[in-house]
Design an enzyme around this catalytic site. Structure first.
Site, PDB file in Angstrom:
ATOM      1  N   ASN A  44       0.843  -1.197   0.000  1.00 32.12           N
ATOM      2  CA  ASN A  44       0.000   0.000   0.000  1.00 32.12           C
ATOM      3  C   ASN A  44       0.879   1.248   0.000  1.00 32.12           C
ATOM      4  O   ASN A  44       1.960   1.281   0.592  1.00 32.12           O
ATOM      5  CB  ASN A  44      -1.003   0.003   1.169  1.00 32.12           C
ATOM      6  CG  ASN A  44      -0.387  -0.177   2.540  1.00 32.12           C
ATOM      7  OD1 ASN A  44       0.643  -0.816   2.691  1.00 32.12           O
ATOM      8  ND2 ASN A  44      -1.031   0.387   3.543  1.00 32.12           N
ATOM      9  N   ILE A  45       0.396   2.244  -0.722  1.00 32.81           N
ATOM     10  CA  ILE A  45       1.130   3.509  -0.856  1.00 32.81           C
ATOM     11  C   ILE A  45       0.160   4.638  -0.522  1.00 32.81           C
ATOM     12  O   ILE A  45      -0.792   4.897  -1.276  1.00 32.81           O
ATOM     13  CB  ILE A  45       1.697   3.672  -2.292  1.00 32.81           C
ATOM     14  CG1 ILE A  45       2.587   2.460  -2.646  1.00 32.81           C
ATOM     15  CG2 ILE A  45       2.474   4.984  -2.408  1.00 32.81           C
ATOM     16  CD1 ILE A  45       3.035   2.413  -4.108  1.00 32.81           C
ATOM     17  N   GLU A  46       0.393   5.256   0.632  1.00 36.97           N
ATOM     18  CA  GLU A  46      -0.521   6.315   1.090  1.00 36.97           C
ATOM     19  C   GLU A  46      -0.064   7.682   0.594  1.00 36.97           C
ATOM     20  O   GLU A  46       1.011   7.822   0.002  1.00 36.97           O
ATOM     21  CB  GLU A  46      -0.617   6.259   2.622  1.00 36.97           C
ATOM     22  CG  GLU A  46      -1.184   4.918   3.073  1.00 36.97           C
ATOM     23  CD  GLU A  46      -1.434   4.807   4.564  1.00 36.97           C
ATOM     24  OE1 GLU A  46      -0.924   5.642   5.341  1.00 36.97           O
ATOM     25  OE2 GLU A  46      -2.142   3.854   4.952  1.00 36.97           O
ATOM     26  N   CYS A  79      -4.144   0.600  -2.499  1.00 41.14           N
ATOM     27  CA  CYS A  79      -3.927  -0.631  -1.742  1.00 41.14           C
ATOM     28  C   CYS A  79      -2.849  -1.501  -2.391  1.00 41.14           C
ATOM     29  O   CYS A  79      -2.625  -1.441  -3.611  1.00 41.14           O
ATOM     30  CB  CYS A  79      -5.211  -1.463  -1.700  1.00 41.14           C
ATOM     31  SG  CYS A  79      -6.572  -0.691  -0.828  1.00 41.14           S
ATOM     32  N   GLU A 135      -2.959  -4.654  -3.069  1.00 41.19           N
ATOM     33  CA  GLU A 135      -3.479  -5.574  -4.085  1.00 41.19           C
ATOM     34  C   GLU A 135      -3.535  -4.910  -5.458  1.00 41.19           C
ATOM     35  O   GLU A 135      -3.185  -5.507  -6.475  1.00 41.19           O
ATOM     36  CB  GLU A 135      -4.897  -6.036  -3.728  1.00 41.19           C
ATOM     37  CG  GLU A 135      -4.996  -6.834  -2.441  1.00 41.19           C
ATOM     38  CD  GLU A 135      -5.263  -5.971  -1.211  1.00 41.19           C
ATOM     39  OE1 GLU A 135      -4.691  -4.867  -1.107  1.00 41.19           O
ATOM     40  OE2 GLU A 135      -6.056  -6.409  -0.366  1.00 41.19           O
ATOM     41  N   CYS A 148     -10.193  -4.934   0.066  1.00 41.88           N
ATOM     42  CA  CYS A 148     -11.315  -3.970   0.115  1.00 41.88           C
ATOM     43  C   CYS A 148     -12.188  -4.124  -1.129  1.00 41.88           C
ATOM     44  O   CYS A 148     -11.813  -4.801  -2.097  1.00 41.88           O
ATOM     45  CB  CYS A 148     -10.791  -2.543   0.248  1.00 41.88           C
ATOM     46  SG  CYS A 148     -10.243  -1.828  -1.317  1.00 41.88           S
ATOM     47  N   CYS A 193     -10.564  -3.195  -4.513  1.00 39.11           N
ATOM     48  CA  CYS A 193      -9.607  -4.207  -4.992  1.00 39.11           C
ATOM     49  C   CYS A 193     -10.334  -5.440  -5.518  1.00 39.11           C
ATOM     50  O   CYS A 193      -9.916  -6.036  -6.504  1.00 39.11           O
ATOM     51  CB  CYS A 193      -8.624  -4.574  -3.890  1.00 39.11           C
ATOM     52  SG  CYS A 193      -7.501  -3.212  -3.508  1.00 39.11           S
TER      53      CYS A 193
HETATM   54  N1  THU Z   1      -5.224  -1.514   2.540  1.00 40.56           N
HETATM   55  C1  THU Z   1      -4.623  -2.332   1.619  1.00 40.56           C
HETATM   56  O1  THU Z   1      -3.540  -2.021   1.103  1.00 40.56           O
HETATM   57  N2  THU Z   1      -5.253  -3.481   1.287  1.00 40.56           N
HETATM   58  C2  THU Z   1      -6.368  -3.956   1.903  1.00 40.56           C
HETATM   59  O2  THU Z   1      -6.819  -5.041   1.582  1.00 40.56           O
HETATM   60  C3  THU Z   1      -7.027  -3.159   2.947  1.00 40.56           C
HETATM   61  C4  THU Z   1      -6.515  -1.782   3.118  1.00 40.56           C
HETATM   62  C5  THU Z   1      -4.500  -0.298   2.962  1.00 40.56           C
HETATM   63  C6  THU Z   1      -5.037   1.010   2.514  1.00 40.56           C
HETATM   64  C7  THU Z   1      -4.498   1.941   3.579  1.00 40.56           C
HETATM   65  O3  THU Z   1      -3.179   2.331   3.218  1.00 40.56           O
HETATM   66  C8  THU Z   1      -4.402   1.090   4.823  1.00 40.56           C
HETATM   67  O4  THU Z   1      -4.500  -0.249   4.387  1.00 40.56           O
HETATM   68  C9  THU Z   1      -5.493   1.346   5.837  1.00 40.56           C
HETATM   69  O5  THU Z   1      -6.749   1.324   5.255  1.00 40.56           O
END
Ligand code: THU
Length: 127
Positions: free
Chosen positions: A40-42, A51, A53, A84, A87
């Protein structure tokens, strides 16, 4: 399957999650046998976060490798993390029946995407 989880686990620390502090790693295996990882890259503009995935799926597709067979998700938590809704929809575009492997420190749960996203909206619905 275990090997795919290991591939995801190996990139977990590349996750860029300074806001949620929730690191997620993914690994996609295609029919060709190739593996694409993602994290994941915020972003400071929170909604732009992507996310793990989707990063892994987009890496595969952008390499011309679209036949996604398995998507593994790894989090260093007690319970496995399910993909989520966004995804699920993105994976369904390439394989509505993909195998989804959700792994945590303590357990691994394996399901078909069709169980997580029944009645998926796909190209078939566009007529
Ligand atoms: N996130 C994912 O990367 N994959 C998931 O299946 C659920 C959520 C990430 C998004 C965000 O950076 C962090 O988790 C919290 O929601």
């Amino acid at each position: 399957m275990e090997e795919l989880v290991e591939r995801a686990k190996a990139v977990l620390n590349n996750a860029y999650a300074p806001y949620s502090k929730f690191k997620v790693a993914a690994a996609v295996r295609t029919k060709s046998g190739r593996v694409y990882t993602g994290v994941n890259i915020e972003n400071a503009s929170y909604g732009l976060t992507i996310c793990a995935e989707r990063v892994a799926v987009f890496k595969a597709v952008s390499e011309g490798d679209r036949d996604i067979e398995v998507v593994a998700v790894y989090t260093d938590t007690e319970e496995p993390t399910p993909p989520c809704g966004a995804c699920r929809q993105v994976i369904a575009e390439f394989n509505p029946d993909a195998l989804i492997v959700m792994a945590s420190r303590k357990k691994t749960v394996v399901v078909r995407l069709s169980e997580l996203l029944p009645h998926a909206f796909t190209r078939k619905n566009l007529g």
